[in-house]
Design an enzyme around this catalytic site. Structure first.
Site, PDB file in Angstrom:
ATOM      1  N   CYS A 135      -7.200  -1.263  -6.244  1.00  0.00           N
ATOM      2  CA  CYS A 135      -6.003  -0.590  -5.736  1.00  0.00           C
ATOM      3  C   CYS A 135      -4.784  -0.987  -6.568  1.00  0.00           C
ATOM      4  O   CYS A 135      -4.650  -0.530  -7.689  1.00  0.00           O
ATOM      5  CB  CYS A 135      -5.830  -0.866  -4.248  1.00  0.00           C
ATOM      6  SG  CYS A 135      -4.954   0.475  -3.436  1.00  0.00           S
TER       7      CYS A 135
ATOM      8  N   HIS B 286     -10.914   0.646  -2.019  1.00  0.00           N
ATOM      9  CA  HIS B 286     -11.161  -0.741  -1.592  1.00  0.00           C
ATOM     10  C   HIS B 286     -12.645  -0.910  -1.273  1.00  0.00           C
ATOM     11  O   HIS B 286     -13.034  -0.878  -0.106  1.00  0.00           O
ATOM     12  CB  HIS B 286     -10.349  -1.069  -0.342  1.00  0.00           C
ATOM     13  CG  HIS B 286      -8.889  -1.165  -0.582  1.00  0.00           C
ATOM     14  ND1 HIS B 286      -8.274  -2.349  -0.908  1.00  0.00           N
ATOM     15  CD2 HIS B 286      -7.920  -0.233  -0.551  1.00  0.00           C
ATOM     16  CE1 HIS B 286      -6.980  -2.140  -1.067  1.00  0.00           C
ATOM     17  NE2 HIS B 286      -6.731  -0.866  -0.859  1.00  0.00           N
TER      18      HIS B 286
ATOM     19  N   GLU C 103     -14.343  -3.450  -1.086  1.00  0.00           N
ATOM     20  CA  GLU C 103     -14.647  -4.676  -0.325  1.00  0.00           C
ATOM     21  C   GLU C 103     -14.946  -4.387   1.144  1.00  0.00           C
ATOM     22  O   GLU C 103     -15.649  -5.140   1.801  1.00  0.00           O
ATOM     23  CB  GLU C 103     -13.497  -5.686  -0.433  1.00  0.00           C
ATOM     24  CG  GLU C 103     -12.179  -5.311   0.237  1.00  0.00           C
ATOM     25  CD  GLU C 103     -11.231  -4.537  -0.669  1.00  0.00           C
ATOM     26  OE1 GLU C 103     -11.718  -3.858  -1.590  1.00  0.00           O
ATOM     27  OE2 GLU C 103     -10.009  -4.599  -0.442  1.00  0.00           O
TER      28      GLU C 103
HETATM   29  N1  GLN Z   1       0.986  -0.453  -3.334  1.00  0.00           N
HETATM   30  C1  GLN Z   1       0.006   0.390  -3.941  1.00  0.00           C
HETATM   31  C2  GLN Z   1       0.022   1.788  -3.353  1.00  0.00           C
HETATM   32  O1  GLN Z   1       0.535   2.002  -2.299  1.00  0.00           O
HETATM   33  C3  GLN Z   1      -1.360  -0.216  -3.822  1.00  0.00           C
HETATM   34  C4  GLN Z   1      -1.871  -0.245  -2.430  1.00  0.00           C
HETATM   35  C5  GLN Z   1      -2.989  -1.205  -2.229  1.00  0.00           C
HETATM   36  O2  GLN Z   1      -3.250  -2.049  -3.072  1.00  0.00           O
HETATM   37  N2  GLN Z   1      -3.659  -1.100  -1.099  1.00  0.00           N
HETATM   38  O3  GLN Z   1      -0.516   2.688  -3.935  1.00  0.00           O
END
Ligand code: GLN
Length: 599
Positions: free
Chosen positions: A405, A542, A544
């Site tokens: 992310c 994500h 994970e």
């Molecule tokens: N802050 C970034 C976004 O909003 C990454 C978000 C995250 O890592 N969950 O796209």
């Protein structure tokens, strides 16, 4: 439906979630289908707006629900897929009752905590417990309900009262309660008084414990078990000692050895011959064996693998709960002991070198000695320059790297700055105004409301055909052309600058950063891989959140395997054996979601 409530006394944070999920796992080994509900007595509608450093990680579900991290424990232990309704909060229940009141459903009545709110809680539990949680589509047999906080708090009072009533609604043989308590060790002596007081409080509210799970640093002494039994008015077989163990994976076996299932079979009149088909029974036995092997093999691994996590919420380790679990699952599969170092990303920045040289040098020491580097998700500017430095290190020194992310976004910024010569490249989130945005705000995301408005939940990624020949991550996913992972973000890689990034190779080598996985419309860069690097993978999703002890998440497995020098073997095995954990019903295309959401 059988219900097992897990509540807590004395203090919070003593492993109620692990005890609850271990109980569920044991029931599964009997061949039963198990679901779970977590009650969080806070006013927030969901965990989505809470800082990870305050409440631990925000867990994301297939349906896009942003929930308490305990739901992650349940999904991992029970190998199930839960929905946002499996997490009840005070906010959600009040919202439901107030909406009903506005519709006029209670017309003429004064709406009260008892009976209206308590009824709404009970109805919610009964409704959600029936929902299938796996691909069989069958109704679960048992529902574990974990009540957050400690009994006696103002916050949890309506839930405690609802559960008191609920035992009569569903009947004695369908409702049991485990109270998790603490037996502190003072001067070497195991003290029972706090537990006695906690059980008195519980009884005063109309709930009686069927089992007391006593957390203690050391194994409970025989005499202490008898004392608890006498003063808490339960049989000695109803007191279970849960002492500190090397790994939480041991807890199910610890509970089983003390006869937990024997007790519940009797107490809940679980007629296994009737409830469990021969096929489910053998699946249960198989699960038990595999779990036992897992815990044993964990004890017998001696080779280590050094991974460093570069994060911005490292002050509370729960902030990265699922990331750590996914790394553990991967290490178990690779038969290596995970040695995980935490680095606060801002400690890598040159500013820290003058402000706090010790921190700065320690951080770099960890980074330099790591065999694998991971940068997980995060929000906001703080520490992101340190992350960019870590990406550069991984890329230039050929250290295996996984970016998740925000980790993907900083990897793209690093490449744009240091390879493509875009000196001021940045994300619109991190630099305002941003002269060279390589990461931009997604057009459809709300600019006024922060709660539940990100791009959330399970979404597909389509690999491009060119990746077939070289991509490691694609093979780790069983060489599948389409993969599904959970998302949670507001920003994305700028589709306008992506072609320039892809077509610029690292000077003096043939390495290029390729966006090999995109969303179904082909406009979102969801998986990037550095072609020519030993292992450099970045994902917008994500992964994970869907890692399981017995089925580790592919990108994590790749990182750990590469760090342990066994990537080729693992890739080969994954191509043959990988099975994704998502049930069919969760796989909803983006176009279908949009159609559903349209008024
Ligand atoms: N802050 C970034 C976004 O909003 C990454 C978000 C995250 O890592 N969950 O796209």
């Amino acid at each position: 439906m059988k219900y097992i409530v897990v509540s807590g006394g004395v203090i919070s944070g003593i492993g109620k979630g692990v005890i609850a999920s271990s109980t569920g796992l044991l029931l599964k080994t009997l061949g039963l289908r198990v679901t779970s509900i977590k009650i969080d007595p806070y006013m927030n509608i969901d965990a989505g707006t809470m800082a990870p450093t305050e409440h631990g990680e925000v867990f994301v579900l297939d349906d896009g629900g942003e929930v308490d991290l305990d739901l992650g424990n349940y999904e991992r232990y029970l190998d199930v897929t839960l929905a946002r309704d499996n997490n009840i909060t005070t906010g959600k229940i009040y919202r439901e009752v107030i909406e009903k009141e506005r519709r006029g459903d209670y017309l003429g009545k004064t709406v009260q905590i008892v009976p209206h709110l308590t009824n709404a809680i009970q109805d919610w539990i009964e409704r959600v417990a029936l929902q299938p949680v796996d691909d069989t589509g069958e109704t679960p047999d048992v529902c574990i309900i974990e009540l957050g906080g400690t009994v006696g708090d103002i916050e949890s009072a309506p839930f405690v009262e609802a559960l008191r009533q609920f035992q009569f609604r569903v009947g004695h043989e369908n409702f049991a309660l485990i109270h998790v308590s603490l037996v502190p060790l003072i001067g070497g002596e195991q003290k029972t008084k706090p537990t006695q007081a906690a059980i008195r409080d519980l009884r005063g509210l109309g709930l009686a414990p069927d089992m007391i799970a006593a957390r203690c640093a050391t194994p409970l002494e025989h005499a202490v078990i008898h004392k608890l039994s006498m003063f808490c008015h339960v049989g000695p077989d109803q007191v279970l000692g849960v002492h500190d163990v090397n790994s939480t994976y041991h807890v199910p076996l610890l509970l089983e050895q003390q006869g937990m299932m024997r007790f519940f079979r009797r107490r809940l009149q679980l007629d296994l011959d009737k409830l469990v088909s021969p096929a489910s029974k053998s699946r249960g036995l198989h699960l038990r064996e595999r779990w036992r092997d897992l815990t044993l093999s964990q004890e017998r691994t001696f080779d280590t693998v050094n991974i460093v996590l570069i994060g911005k919420y490292t002050s509370l380790q729960d902030s990265y709960m699922s990331v750590v679990k996914a790394l553990e699952h991967a290490s178990l599969r690779c038969r290596h002991k995970l040695v995980l170092k935490w680095v606060e990303s801002s400690d890598l920045e040159s500013r820290t070198e003058t402000e706090d040289p010790v921190k700065y040098h320690e951080a770099w020491q960890h980074l330099c000695s790591a065999k694998g580097i991971i940068i997980p998700g995060g929000f906001g500017k703080r520490g992101t320059e340190g992350m960019i430095l870590a990406v550069r290190w991984a890329r230039e020194k050929n250290v295996p790297f996984l970016g998740i992310c925000l980790g993907l976004q900083v990897a793209v910024i690093e490449y744009a700055r240091n390879v493509c010569g875009m000196r001021e490249a940045n994300s619109a989130e991190l630099d305002e105004p941003c002269p060279e945005p390589v990461v931009v705000y997604m057009p459809e995301i709300s600019r006024t409301h922060l709660g539940g408005t990100m791009r959330l939940g399970l979404r597909p990624t389509i690999f491009n055909s060119a990746s077939t020949s070289w991509s490691k991550i694609r093979k780790l996913y069983g060489d599948a052309p389409v993969i599904w992972e959970r998302h949670r973000h507001r920003y994305e890689v700028n589709p306008e600058t992506a072609p320039l990034i892809e077509s610029t190779s690292v000077p003096g080598s043939s390495e290029t950063l390729q966006f090999i996985g995109k969303n179904e419309k082909g406009e979102r860069m969801q998986v990037a891989e550095l072609k020519g690097h030993p292992y450099f993978v970045a994902m917008q999703a994500h992964p994970e959140f869907t890692s399981r002890p017995l089925n580790p998440s592919p990108p994590f497995l790749g990182l750990v395997a590469a760090a342990a020098g066994m990537l080729d073997d693992v890739v080969e095995q994954q191509v043959k054996e990988y099975k994704p954990p998502h049930p069919h019903a969760s796989m909803i295309l983006e176009s279908e979601r949009e159609a559903q959401a349209a008024p």
